[in-house]
Design an enzyme around this catalytic site. Structure first.
Site, PDB file in Angstrom:
ATOM      1  N   TYR A   1      37.185 -46.723 -60.724  1.00 21.60           N
ATOM      2  CA  TYR A   1      38.382 -45.235 -61.962  1.00 21.60           C
ATOM      3  C   TYR A   1      39.865 -46.095 -61.110  1.00 21.60           C
ATOM      4  O   TYR A   1      41.013 -46.431 -62.021  1.00 21.60           O
ATOM      5  CB  TYR A   1      37.801 -44.220 -62.097  1.00 21.60           C
TER       6      TYR A   1
ATOM      7  N   ARG B   1      28.620 -34.686 -52.327  1.00 18.38           N
ATOM      8  CA  ARG B   1      28.445 -36.695 -52.708  1.00 18.38           C
ATOM      9  C   ARG B   1      29.198 -37.051 -52.362  1.00 18.38           C
ATOM     10  O   ARG B   1      30.532 -36.959 -52.229  1.00 18.38           O
ATOM     11  CB  ARG B   1      29.100 -35.425 -54.069  1.00 18.38           C
TER      12      ARG B   1
HETATM   13  N1  UDP Z   1      31.610 -29.870 -57.454  1.00 19.19           N
HETATM   14  C1  UDP Z   1      30.342 -28.879 -56.414  1.00 19.19           C
HETATM   15  N2  UDP Z   1      29.716 -29.170 -58.033  1.00 19.19           N
HETATM   16  C2  UDP Z   1      29.730 -29.796 -58.821  1.00 19.19           C
HETATM   17  C3  UDP Z   1      30.423 -30.235 -59.520  1.00 19.19           C
HETATM   18  C4  UDP Z   1      31.552 -30.278 -58.291  1.00 19.19           C
HETATM   19  O1  UDP Z   1      30.523 -28.206 -55.767  1.00 19.19           O
HETATM   20  O2  UDP Z   1      28.376 -29.926 -59.737  1.00 19.19           O
HETATM   21  C5  UDP Z   1      32.644 -29.969 -55.785  1.00 19.19           C
HETATM   22  C6  UDP Z   1      32.865 -31.221 -56.088  1.00 19.19           C
HETATM   23  O3  UDP Z   1      32.179 -31.657 -54.571  1.00 19.19           O
HETATM   24  C7  UDP Z   1      34.974 -31.429 -55.516  1.00 19.19           C
HETATM   25  C8  UDP Z   1      34.989 -30.643 -56.168  1.00 19.19           C
HETATM   26  O4  UDP Z   1      33.823 -29.486 -56.716  1.00 19.19           O
HETATM   27  O5  UDP Z   1      34.853 -30.701 -54.371  1.00 19.19           O
HETATM   28  C9  UDP Z   1      35.763 -30.922 -57.881  1.00 19.19           C
HETATM   29  O6  UDP Z   1      34.970 -31.721 -58.721  1.00 19.19           O
HETATM   30  P1  UDP Z   1      35.522 -31.626 -59.603  1.00 19.19           P
HETATM   31  O7  UDP Z   1      34.035 -33.247 -60.227  1.00 19.19           O
HETATM   32  O8  UDP Z   1      35.241 -31.173 -61.200  1.00 19.19           O
HETATM   33  O9  UDP Z   1      36.603 -33.125 -59.990  1.00 19.19           O
HETATM   34  P2  UDP Z   1      37.061 -34.052 -59.046  1.00 19.19           P
HETATM   35  O10 UDP Z   1      37.944 -33.421 -57.617  1.00 19.19           O
HETATM   36  O11 UDP Z   1      35.751 -35.182 -58.307  1.00 19.19           O
HETATM   37  O12 UDP Z   1      37.507 -34.995 -59.828  1.00 19.19           O
END
Ligand code: UDP
Length: 332
Positions: free
Chosen positions: A138, A279
């Site tokens: 991405y 993740r």
């Molecule tokens: N996160 C989480 N649980 C979820 C979704 C996100 O703990 O169900 C955490 C994720 O690991 C990251 C932060 O929240 O540290 C923001 O994640 P998001 O997917 O909103 O945005 P990204 O930073 O990945 O674009």
């Protein structure tokens, strides 16, 4: 002046379309509705079409002075599993859009970029000249388009602003438009849908990061602050000023735990949650230095994390209900 908002039936694009209208621009939306919703484009001229459909795109390009380009796939894990989709939709279609714009006399483009162009930089806060090493397809696709914009500016005089969003969140204060992704993977809607019982619980992806509370830190930015930056970016180009790429963020980081606290404070309810392993691919902390956007555009984020949660929560009880009725939403 008239603007074509490609991807204007999506989350950020629909907020930008309204901001343009507030500033008196004649605004036309072009969207294939693959992830967008006609409801989010209500009140605007909506042309349903593919960016790959050069003839159709050209016919609308001929009517406008500038383009805002939001149409893209933007889920990091999906880009890892299915890079072909991302290179096709974000790079091939993105280039097709640029070529169609230039071939039809449109010389100003506002491009949706992302903090994913930086990857997981060691430098914090992240400045625009921080090393860009995207760590997923991405981010690579978005950086590729930025490179094309830069080369086209030098070779053909195309003027552009690439806006690197950090974590977009919240909804329009009216409650009429907001975020509905399928599946919904973002943290703030994940907290709120857990509260509503639409998902069993929020999964907290790791609490052993090298951050003060062990959870990941991100720079969340209200979607209407983003929308206003787009209008300022367009005005900047209309004044004949230089092309540029810039961060859009608050400059303040919030941890996952702090976001959960904000969700509980705003709603007065507990976020059901469970700690799960990290993740893959999540950098511990991404916080921007937003100074360039302030210097160049005179833009500064106005809304707080609480405002993001409040408007997202309001949206879930207003406009989102309508969207949910017209679609089947995959729940986690
Ligand atoms: N996160 C989480 N649980 C979820 C979704 C996100 O703990 O169900 C955490 C994720 O690991 C990251 C932060 O929240 O540290 C923001 O994640 P998001 O997917 O909103 O945005 P990204 O930073 O990945 O674009």
């Amino acid at each position: 002046m008239s603007v074509l908002v490609i991807g204007g039936a999506g989350y950020i694009g629909s907020h930008a379309a309204r901001a343009l209208r507030r500033h008196g621009y004649q605004t036309v939306i072009y969207d294939n509705l693959s992830t967008g919703y006609p409801e989010l484009a209500e009140g605007f001229e909506l042309v349903v079409g593919e960016v790959a459909d050069t003839a159709k795109l050209a016919s609308v390009m001929k009517q406008v002075d500038s383009v805002m380009y939001f149409a893209a796939n933007s889920l990091v894990p999906e880009s890892v599993k299915n890079p072909r989709k991302y290179f096709t939709n974000n790079v091939i279609c993105g280039l097709n859009m640029l070529h169609t714009a230039m071939d039809n006399g449109v010389g100003k483009v506002i491009f949706s970029s992302t903090c994913s162009v930086y990857g997981a930089p060691e430098e914090s806060p992240i400045k625009e000249d921080t090393l860009k090493q995207p760590c997923n397809p991405y981010g690579v696709t978005k950086l590729t388009l930025e490179h094309a914009l830069d080369a086209y500016e030098q070779a053909y005089g195309l003027h552009y602003v690439a806006l690197r969003y950090f974590n977009a969140a919240g909804a329009d204060e009216s409650g009429e438009i907001g975020e509905l992704h399928r599946p919904e993977t973002h943290l703030i809607p994940a907290c709120l849908t857990a509260i509503l019982g639409e998902r069993k619980e929020l999964e907290v992806f790791g609490d052993d990061y090298p951050t003060p509370d062990g959870t990941c830190i991100r720079d969340y930015i209200h979607v209407n602050d983003l929308a206003e930056a787009h209008v300022l970016a367009l005005k900047h180009l209309e004044k004949g000023k230089n092309s540029a790429a810039m961060n859009l963020a608050t400059g303040r980081g919030s941890s996952v735990k702090e976001v959960i606290d904000a969700a509980e404070e705003v709603t007065g309810r507990k976020v059901p949650r469970r700690l799960v392993p990290r993740r893959a691919g999540d950098p511990p902390s991404l916080v921007a230095d937003p100074a360039r956007a302030e210097q160049v555009l005179g833009w500064k984020a106005q809304r707080s994390l609480n405002d993001m949660v409040k408007t997202a929560w309001n949206w879930m009880h207003t406009g989102r209900e309508r969207l949910l009725k017209s679609v089947h939403v995959e729940s986690h």
